[in-house]
Structures are given as C-alpha cells and as structure tokens.
Motif scaffolding. Structure first.
Motif, PDB file in Angstrom:
ATOM      1  N   LEU A 181       0.657  -1.362  -0.032  1.00  0.00           N
ATOM      2  CA  LEU A 181      -0.064   0.042  -0.085  1.00  0.00           C
ATOM      3  C   LEU A 181       0.818   1.447   0.023  1.00  0.00           C
ATOM      4  O   LEU A 181       0.417   2.136  -0.574  1.00  0.00           O
ATOM      5  N   SER A 182       1.870   1.331   0.835  1.00  0.00           N
ATOM      6  CA  SER A 182       2.803   2.237   0.850  1.00  0.00           C
ATOM      7  C   SER A 182       3.579   2.527  -0.569  1.00  0.00           C
ATOM      8  O   SER A 182       3.798   3.726  -0.951  1.00  0.00           O
ATOM      9  N   GLY A 183       3.939   1.739  -1.264  1.00  0.00           N
ATOM     10  CA  GLY A 183       4.524   1.589  -2.477  1.00  0.00           C
ATOM     11  C   GLY A 183       3.574   2.116  -3.534  1.00  0.00           C
ATOM     12  O   GLY A 183       4.019   3.013  -4.287  1.00  0.00           O
ATOM     13  N   ILE A 184       2.197   1.829  -3.683  1.00  0.00           N
ATOM     14  CA  ILE A 184       1.233   2.244  -4.465  1.00  0.00           C
ATOM     15  C   ILE A 184       1.243   3.971  -4.198  1.00  0.00           C
ATOM     16  O   ILE A 184       1.365   4.604  -5.101  1.00  0.00           O
ATOM     17  N   GLY A 185       0.967   4.038  -2.732  1.00  0.00           N
ATOM     18  CA  GLY A 185       0.768   5.751  -2.656  1.00  0.00           C
ATOM     19  C   GLY A 185       2.101   6.515  -2.861  1.00  0.00           C
ATOM     20  O   GLY A 185       1.897   7.717  -3.653  1.00  0.00           O
ATOM     21  N   ILE A 186       3.118   6.133  -2.799  1.00  0.00           N
ATOM     22  CA  ILE A 186       4.519   6.787  -3.377  1.00  0.00           C
ATOM     23  C   ILE A 186       4.516   6.913  -4.670  1.00  0.00           C
ATOM     24  O   ILE A 186       4.971   8.009  -5.080  1.00  0.00           O
ATOM     25  N   TYR A 187       3.986   5.679  -5.296  1.00  0.00           N
ATOM     26  CA  TYR A 187       4.323   5.625  -6.742  1.00  0.00           C
ATOM     27  C   TYR A 187       3.316   6.820  -7.449  1.00  0.00           C
ATOM     28  O   TYR A 187       3.565   7.651  -8.384  1.00  0.00           O
ATOM     29  N   VAL A 188       2.117   6.869  -6.772  1.00  0.00           N
ATOM     30  CA  VAL A 188       0.992   7.967  -7.493  1.00  0.00           C
ATOM     31  C   VAL A 188       1.711   9.200  -7.054  1.00  0.00           C
ATOM     32  O   VAL A 188       1.305  10.125  -7.608  1.00  0.00           O
ATOM     33  N   LEU A 189       2.218   9.530  -5.801  1.00  0.00           N
ATOM     34  CA  LEU A 189       2.833  10.773  -5.316  1.00  0.00           C
ATOM     35  C   LEU A 189       3.732  11.309  -6.657  1.00  0.00           C
ATOM     36  O   LEU A 189       3.620  12.310  -7.006  1.00  0.00           O
ATOM     37  N   THR A 190       4.875  10.477  -6.811  1.00  0.00           N
ATOM     38  CA  THR A 190       5.770  11.027  -7.579  1.00  0.00           C
ATOM     39  C   THR A 190       5.519  11.049  -8.992  1.00  0.00           C
ATOM     40  O   THR A 190       5.877  11.921  -9.832  1.00  0.00           O
ATOM     41  N   LEU A 204      10.189  -1.418  -9.177  1.00  0.00           N
ATOM     42  CA  LEU A 204       9.535  -2.315 -10.090  1.00  0.00           C
ATOM     43  C   LEU A 204       8.128  -1.904 -10.568  1.00  0.00           C
ATOM     44  O   LEU A 204       7.643  -2.488 -11.762  1.00  0.00           O
ATOM     45  N   LEU A 205       7.501  -1.134  -9.762  1.00  0.00           N
ATOM     46  CA  LEU A 205       5.945  -0.824 -10.006  1.00  0.00           C
ATOM     47  C   LEU A 205       5.976  -0.282 -11.336  1.00  0.00           C
ATOM     48  O   LEU A 205       4.977  -0.633 -12.543  1.00  0.00           O
ATOM     49  N   PRO A 206       6.843   0.752 -11.743  1.00  0.00           N
ATOM     50  CA  PRO A 206       6.757   1.393 -13.159  1.00  0.00           C
ATOM     51  C   PRO A 206       6.814   0.335 -14.370  1.00  0.00           C
ATOM     52  O   PRO A 206       6.406   0.503 -15.533  1.00  0.00           O
ATOM     53  N   LEU A 207       7.410  -0.669 -14.110  1.00  0.00           N
ATOM     54  CA  LEU A 207       7.561  -1.824 -15.122  1.00  0.00           C
ATOM     55  C   LEU A 207       6.263  -2.530 -15.545  1.00  0.00           C
ATOM     56  O   LEU A 207       6.113  -2.805 -16.645  1.00  0.00           O
ATOM     57  N   GLY A 208       5.325  -2.587 -14.380  1.00  0.00           N
ATOM     58  CA  GLY A 208       3.830  -3.139 -14.912  1.00  0.00           C
ATOM     59  C   GLY A 208       2.724  -2.251 -14.826  1.00  0.00           C
ATOM     60  O   GLY A 208       1.839  -2.592 -14.935  1.00  0.00           O
ATOM     61  N   TRP A 209       2.998  -0.873 -14.504  1.00  0.00           N
ATOM     62  CA  TRP A 209       1.948  -0.210 -14.146  1.00  0.00           C
ATOM     63  C   TRP A 209       2.398   1.503 -14.362  1.00  0.00           C
ATOM     64  O   TRP A 209       3.177   1.791 -13.865  1.00  0.00           O
ATOM     65  N   THR A 210       1.617   1.803 -15.193  1.00  0.00           N
ATOM     66  CA  THR A 210       2.018   3.428 -15.880  1.00  0.00           C
ATOM     67  C   THR A 210       0.642   4.182 -15.448  1.00  0.00           C
ATOM     68  O   THR A 210      -0.314   3.912 -15.591  1.00  0.00           O
ATOM     69  N   VAL A 211       1.094   5.023 -14.540  1.00  0.00           N
ATOM     70  CA  VAL A 211       0.218   6.064 -13.714  1.00  0.00           C
ATOM     71  C   VAL A 211      -0.332   7.291 -15.004  1.00  0.00           C
ATOM     72  O   VAL A 211       0.665   7.887 -15.248  1.00  0.00           O
ATOM     73  N   GLY A 212      -1.399   7.201 -15.400  1.00  0.00           N
ATOM     74  CA  GLY A 212      -1.591   8.322 -16.487  1.00  0.00           C
ATOM     75  C   GLY A 212      -1.962   9.636 -15.783  1.00  0.00           C
ATOM     76  O   GLY A 212      -1.939   9.785 -14.507  1.00  0.00           O
TER      77      GLY A 212
END
Length: 210
Positions: A32-41, A105-113
């Motif tokens: 959950l923390s990783g998802i939050g930070i990925y969206v933030l950045t 690793l998250l950006p390798l499988g998920w791109t935030v639009g």
C-alpha cells in the motif's frame, strides 16, 4: 481477581501475532505504501518525513526514489535498535529495503496516467497512511523519522501522527522555496490525509498485540 486475570489473558492471547500474521501485515503495508508513493511521484508531488526528503532529493539529483530512500534510512537503524529493539529494527530495515525495490519495479508493470494533483494527494495519503498503520501494528515501520515519531509516542504519549505533522511543517516550509506553490499546497493535503489516518487509528489503548 482470578476471573479478571483469566479474561485479560484470554484477550491478550487472542490478538497475538503469528509469524504468518506479521508476513501478511508487513507485506500489505509495504504494498500500500509503495502504491501511494508511486502515485505521489507520478503526479510530481512531495511529502514529509524521510520519504519526503528522499522524494525531494530524487527530484533534485535525478536519482531514483528507491535509492535515496534506502540510503537516507541507514543512520536511523542504530537509533531504532537502541530504543525500540532488534525485532522492530529488523522489520523496519526489511520494510525499507522491500519498499525501495517495489518503487523501482512498479513502473515496469503499471503506468500512472494523467491525474489531478488533488486526487493524487488523497490517494497517496489514504494508501500510504493505511500502509504505515499496518506496519506499525506488526512492529515495523518505514524507518527514518517514523522511528522518532513512534519513540516519542511510546515515551511521552504524544501521538505519532502529531509528531509527524510537526516534522512535515518544517519539510514543507523548505519545499516552498523549491517547488511551485500549487504543488506544495496539494502535497500538503496528501501529508495531512496520511497523518490523520495514523493519528485517528494508531491507538495502543485500542489495539494490543505482542
């Protein structure tokens, strides 16, 4: 007296964490923390605490968040070990390392639009706040200034969420000189949402685990 003692013992045993409990709790918290930070950045926002320092430095230096976050946390492990014990330190070090890897690793499988900054801030605050809450309840953290916040709460009773709000105020005051005012404003909303999740839910008098 005996009946009361037995009831207390039963309640205490009913909330003990097994190794499997800790694995799923810490894993969920990191995720959950990783998802939050990925969206933030992805939205170009900043935040407070050690993660905020790492985010700001990653923007300024071009280094990845994961690398900066891992390096910044190293000095705090000694404090965690001396004041909060080996178990907490090991779990925190493991959580920091796994979160650093996850954000790579998250950006390798998920791109935030494209996403509005207010929405990104709220998603970050809710997801990361719940992630930190899961980590805290399984004797873990994301290290850094979160260790200091937990230490203050355990020794003085002053809630960890409020400690983090004070630290965040300092970091955001610096951010005003480095980022557009609108970015700082919406970033502050995310940090407020995160800390309110912790302040309202991280209560040792409501949740007891050994």
């Amino acid at each position: 007296m005996t009946m009361q003692t037995n009831v207390q013992t039963t309640v205490q045993k009913s909330v003990d964490h097994s190794a499997l409990d800790d694995v799923q709790g810490l894993g969920l918290g990191i995720f959950l923390s990783g998802i939050g930070i990925y969206v933030l950045t992805s939205a170009g926002l900043i935040t407070g605490q050690t993660a905020g320092v790492a985010v700001i430095l990653s923007y300024l230096t071009g280094w990845s968040f994961g690398a900066m976050f891992f390096l910044i946390n190293i000095p705090f492990y000694l404090l965690a070990y001396r004041r909060l014990g080996l178990e907490f330190t090991v779990k925190s070090a493991l959580s920091v390392t796994l979160l650093s890897v996850m954000t790579e690793l998250l950006p390798l499988g998920w791109t935030v639009g494209p996403m509005s900054q207010p929405l990104a801030a709220l998603i970050f605050g809710a997801a990361t706040g719940l992630g930190l809450l899961a980590l805290f309840r399984h004797k873990g953290s994301l290290g850094g200034l979160g260790v200091v916040a937990l230490l203050v709460q355990d020794t003085t009773g002053f809630r960890a969420g409020y400690v983090q709000l004070i630290v965040d105020a300092v970091i955001f005051s610096i951010g005003i000189f480095l980022f557009p005012g609108e970015t700082v404003l919406w970033s502050l909303l995310g940090a407020l949402a995160l800390n309110m999740v912790i302040a309202f839910n991280h209560r040792r008098d409501r949740y007891v685990a050994t």
